[in-house]
Design a protein around this motif. Structure first.
Motif, PDB file in Angstrom:
ATOM      1  N   PHE A   9      69.932 -12.855   2.648  1.00 14.62           N
ATOM      2  CA  PHE A   9      69.392 -12.656   0.390  1.00 14.62           C
ATOM      3  C   PHE A   9      70.909 -13.193   0.529  1.00 14.62           C
ATOM      4  O   PHE A   9      71.987 -13.444   1.907  1.00 14.62           O
ATOM      5  N   PRO A  10      71.177 -13.755   0.079  1.00 12.68           N
ATOM      6  CA  PRO A  10      72.685 -14.318  -0.539  1.00 12.68           C
ATOM      7  C   PRO A  10      73.909 -13.539  -0.746  1.00 12.68           C
ATOM      8  O   PRO A  10      74.038 -12.794  -1.278  1.00 12.68           O
ATOM      9  N   ASP A  11      75.331 -14.179   0.001  1.00 15.31           N
ATOM     10  CA  ASP A  11      76.176 -12.989   0.360  1.00 15.31           C
ATOM     11  C   ASP A  11      76.571 -13.348  -1.114  1.00 15.31           C
ATOM     12  O   ASP A  11      76.686 -14.274  -2.219  1.00 15.31           O
ATOM     13  N   ASN A  12      77.344 -11.833  -1.018  1.00 13.79           N
ATOM     14  CA  ASN A  12      78.311 -11.668  -2.241  1.00 13.79           C
ATOM     15  C   ASN A  12      77.794 -12.334  -3.695  1.00 13.79           C
ATOM     16  O   ASN A  12      77.999 -12.064  -4.621  1.00 13.79           O
ATOM     17  N   LYS A  13      76.097 -11.525  -3.410  1.00 10.44           N
ATOM     18  CA  LYS A  13      75.588 -11.946  -4.968  1.00 10.44           C
ATOM     19  C   LYS A  13      74.293 -11.599  -4.684  1.00 10.44           C
ATOM     20  O   LYS A  13      73.208 -11.211  -4.865  1.00 10.44           O
ATOM     21  N   MET A  14      74.196 -10.434  -3.681  1.00  9.90           N
ATOM     22  CA  MET A  14      73.037  -9.646  -4.295  1.00  9.90           C
ATOM     23  C   MET A  14      72.389  -8.671  -4.928  1.00  9.90           C
ATOM     24  O   MET A  14      71.382  -8.578  -5.657  1.00  9.90           O
ATOM     25  N   ASP A  15      73.521  -9.336  -6.447  1.00 12.19           N
ATOM     26  CA  ASP A  15      73.552  -8.107  -6.817  1.00 12.19           C
ATOM     27  C   ASP A  15      72.482  -9.156  -7.739  1.00 12.19           C
ATOM     28  O   ASP A  15      71.738  -8.211  -9.371  1.00 12.19           O
ATOM     29  N   GLY A  16      72.035  -9.977  -7.698  1.00 12.98           N
ATOM     30  CA  GLY A  16      71.405 -11.358  -8.511  1.00 12.98           C
ATOM     31  C   GLY A  16      69.948 -10.818  -7.957  1.00 12.98           C
ATOM     32  O   GLY A  16      68.880 -11.592  -8.318  1.00 12.98           O
ATOM     33  N   VAL A  17      69.746 -10.012  -6.401  1.00 15.25           N
ATOM     34  CA  VAL A  17      68.342  -9.650  -6.587  1.00 15.25           C
ATOM     35  C   VAL A  17      67.727  -8.673  -7.098  1.00 15.25           C
ATOM     36  O   VAL A  17      68.385  -7.721  -6.971  1.00 15.25           O
ATOM     37  N   ALA A  18      66.176  -8.356  -7.722  1.00 20.16           N
ATOM     38  CA  ALA A  18      65.669  -7.370  -8.199  1.00 20.16           C
ATOM     39  C   ALA A  18      65.775  -6.607  -6.248  1.00 20.16           C
ATOM     40  O   ALA A  18      65.503  -6.706  -5.391  1.00 20.16           O
ATOM     41  N   LEU A  19      66.657  -4.444  -6.700  1.00 19.42           N
ATOM     42  CA  LEU A  19      66.663  -4.119  -5.466  1.00 19.42           C
ATOM     43  C   LEU A  19      64.903  -4.185  -4.584  1.00 19.42           C
ATOM     44  O   LEU A  19      64.861  -4.602  -3.721  1.00 19.42           O
TER      45      LEU A  19
END
Lengths: 223, 223, 223, 223, 223, 223
Positions: free
Chosen positions: F77-87
């Motif tokens: 998953f994208p590093d330091n950007k996991m808040d952009g992925v649906a849980l």
């Protein structure tokens, strides 16, 4: 039919500061309001005299008449020294009052107040008001008292209101009752002033879009 | 080799309500379980008699036999009045028991219980069980007690279980032990009933997908 | 005159699990109850079909008839993926429903539930229900949902009930509504079972001395 | 012009463990530092002698000289038994010291420490330091003490530092003061060792990118 | 030599509501104050026009002149929709401003505000202001904003002030700045009114015995 | 028979910082340890290259060999950007790994870490590890990571260890593994240094009277 309300406070004047407007509204709406005071509020001061004690009681009598409190009980525990009394002893005296009044609604101190008598009063209330079957008590609320609730260590059991009683039509009664206690009030910018109490009521009101309110933290509500 | 377990409770019956099934399971798995009771559980009642005290002790003896508790200690502090005793005094008496038993595992009250003896028992345990080098104690758990743990002011040190002991095979032993204490139990819908205790065990179990469990809050675990 | 009640839930079946008995009691007492569901509850499952979705809606229709819900709204946000929608968008759709219904009383999810849709539903409710002057909303309560409320990390925004609604006369209606949702229920010892829901109601009731209750956490009460 | 600082601790050695480096820095920066100790720190031990008490006082005198504390007050409350004294009595004695010193800055124990004297000391401080108009006190900080602050039940009023005082140039003074108290220190891996105190200072420092720091929790700051 | 102060707010007007008096005092005491706004504050309204946006910017320019803010930065993230932006993106834009300003003191939103942009602004600040060695930032404070801070679910990350800045001599500047934002203010009894802001300042002041104050929650203080 | 352990971390090096000693001890005691990393740990840096990514993976491979980790999974998953992925998307990928490994014991991030990937990793773990009947998972622990766990806003979901794993015999392995990650380590006084990690282990150990320990916060323990 009206409900029976009991205010359980540590010292006379706490009831007016904490829920004076709400008391007046309960009375106006046909409920019966009683009050019980666990400590007397003057004997801890080094220079307290019988004279002072009498004045304090007179002020309370006047304030209670203004608010419409039907009857008051003074349990007489040592002022500002209630931490020296076993909790059970306080609870038992309070239970006797509860048995007599049989209230449906209780107002009392917040457990996180700086004042040690306030904290113990709260503990005594929740112990005496255990929700056993057939208990008449349906509602318990904690109130805030200027110069006690906001002076504890920040973050230690903070008072966070979730009940707001609209006292727009009763704020004057509250002010009048506090005026009876003028001896206990301080001048601004001391926290415990009449002006501050009014200010607080307007701010609490504005939080929920009304002209004046008293804020409470719900302890228990049974429907 | 079996472990040594010590249950530290305020009153006899708290051990059965709080961790009766877990005690039975420890015993079944070859561990040695001891119990110490800090207060006696009857003297605070206005009409308590020596007769009652004797009955209570007999009930405890029977319950402990059912659960398989090897030996019990009664420290005899005043029931529901432990707030009148200096904590250090309680701690020192408890330390004497700990020195004798040398337990690896401790179960005790939750610090947020309404009952003042429960709260003080918890404080005494964590004070007596300081994690100094060479201490035998590896695990400390808090348990919940119906009609005490859920009756404190909501939000004040709530009991939140994070340890679940599967007592599916021991729930009957727990019920049997509580039956020995029938004198202390109440009828539904009072919170402290045998039926409720069973219900609570099934609900705690279902939280983690087993038929019955006791819930605990971890105080300390050293591996 | 009756009050207007709105239940705001993430998925159909949450309203029955969280406050089915309370809904039935509101209806019996002459209040009008509406419900709005923000997500649909099936599309996140890998094998979800239109058929399933239809079954779920039929179950909801039946349950709502049992409970006496006057009308339901389905906002259709993506199931278990509401964290991918901007909160403002959810709030605006919810505000449209609030403008139409003008409820005095709101029931919704607890903000500390494990389910991400539940958490967002709660946030949307408190944002849409800002206490501005003239707002009709006087009461907001959070409910608990088996297998969501008790499964979050222990201690993270725990659900602590301070409002108890006596549903002794309505527990059967609640069970009946849950039975309509049998497709969503699991067998014991899974947390989300009909038997557990009944058990929970009896335990919540016993906490306050009644036969069955639903527990709520008060968000706001204006009087 | 220098500020006046008062450290309020339960026992001699707490001031060095909690804020020894900060004291030394205050002194180096031209502030006047006083200390008051509420209990004596030895009488609770079963085998305590007058000899020991004298040694402890000598150690304190030496440590205070190292740190640059101008004057110390010993209030003499019973060691580890301060829960047997009414809070008001402690507060009044402390108020007398405050009236004499008129400090702007206070350092004291964290309210969540396991040690009962620490907890009561904190309560006494916030009660005696009520923020009334004209009070000289502008800053109050809580410090941590190895083997007391980290030994309470996890989650009960945890110490969470938000103030970091860089003591990179004063860590040696702190170590020297602790060495004067060697009688009270323990050997590693006991929590209360000189090596641990240094380790803690380096870790607290690294949290904010400096070589060594003492961590505090802010109680109140008035500017 | 003066310090450099940076206010990080979500929308123009938050800086005046949250710390307008403190800004004015910093300026009066010779410090340089900058401000950065992450969102624009108008585009989320369905009927927002370029005209409105221009008016808002003019109001901000006037308010900042009144308060003495040296320069403002507008980062232009989507108003009330910052939850749709990856935190890292916000952090990186903020870091660029921090690198340019090199502030010692930061004021920003409380993380528990109801407004989603406020919450994210706080997160962006603490992420961008990590306390690495050589960072110039020594102080971070959270402020409260009427109609956002007190409107979250009670008990969810409550704002509890422990820092009080005496703005007795700057309350008029604050009122003047808020008057420049009159377009954003509401009439009493709405929470966000100029009268309420003044009332709040007097109450916060009275908590610590001064005529007017702004309250803050300390995030970090390095000395 | 050995147990199966799974470490779920956001980035390679978190497993060594958080529970490197515990991993080594599990392996020494005959348990099988697996690890899964949700993000890659380098792509968020503006100047990240494929070369760097390769170096990071080599470091991880070396560290895992040192610690004895049997197999690692990289979910990418994208590093330091996991808040952009649906849980839900993260949860489903993690569930696939759980289905393959069937661990009894899980170690993962603390939910209160400053790093957004850490927070989301924790949420994904507790969602994927719902305690349904027949789930193999019996134990879930949160670990701390220097420069992430202690850098969040003070008081926001603080890390409070209640589980202490004695790693006195494994601290060297931990140091060795961290040395493999030297590229990710910083020099003192930065928080994330090898020296600090050792210091922290000794302090955590001394809290419970052993030479070195890793501290964990218990999420769930089923027995």
């Amino acid at each position: 039919m009206g409900k029976t309300v009991l205010v359980v406070a540590a010292h006379t004047d706490d009831e007016a500061l904490g829920c004076g407007g709400t008391i007046a509204r309960h009375v106006a709406e046909g409920n019966s309001v009683y009050a019980v005071f666990l400590a007397d509020g003057v004997t801890s001061r080094p220079d307290s005299t019988q004279e002072e004690s009498k004045k304090r009681n007179n002020a309370a009598a006047k304030a209670h008449e203004i608010l419409g409190i039907r009857k008051s009980y003074l349990l007489g525990f040592p002022d500002n020294k209630m931490d020296g009394v076993a909790l059970l002893e306080i609870v038992q005296k309070l239970e006797a009052v509860l048995d007599e009044i049989k209230p449906q609604i209780i107002y009392t101190h917040h457990h996180g107040d700086l004042n040690v008598d306030h904290e113990i009063t709260h503990k005594a209330v929740i112990t005496a008001c255990r929700p056993v079957p057939k208990s008449p008590i349906q509602e318990i609320y904690s109130f805030e008292v200027l110069s006690a609730t906001e002076w504890n260590t920040p973050g230690v059991d903070p008072f966070i209101p979730n009940v707001f009683v609209d006292i727009s039509s009763y704020i004057e009664k509250k002010i009048e009752a506090l005026t009876a206690y003028h001896m206990e009030m301080r001048s601004a910018p001391h926290s415990r002033s009449i002006a501050n109490s009014e200010r607080q009521a307007i701010l609490r009101g504005s939080t929920v879009g009304v002209s004046a309110a008293e804020g409470f933290s719900l302890v228990r509500l049974i429907r």
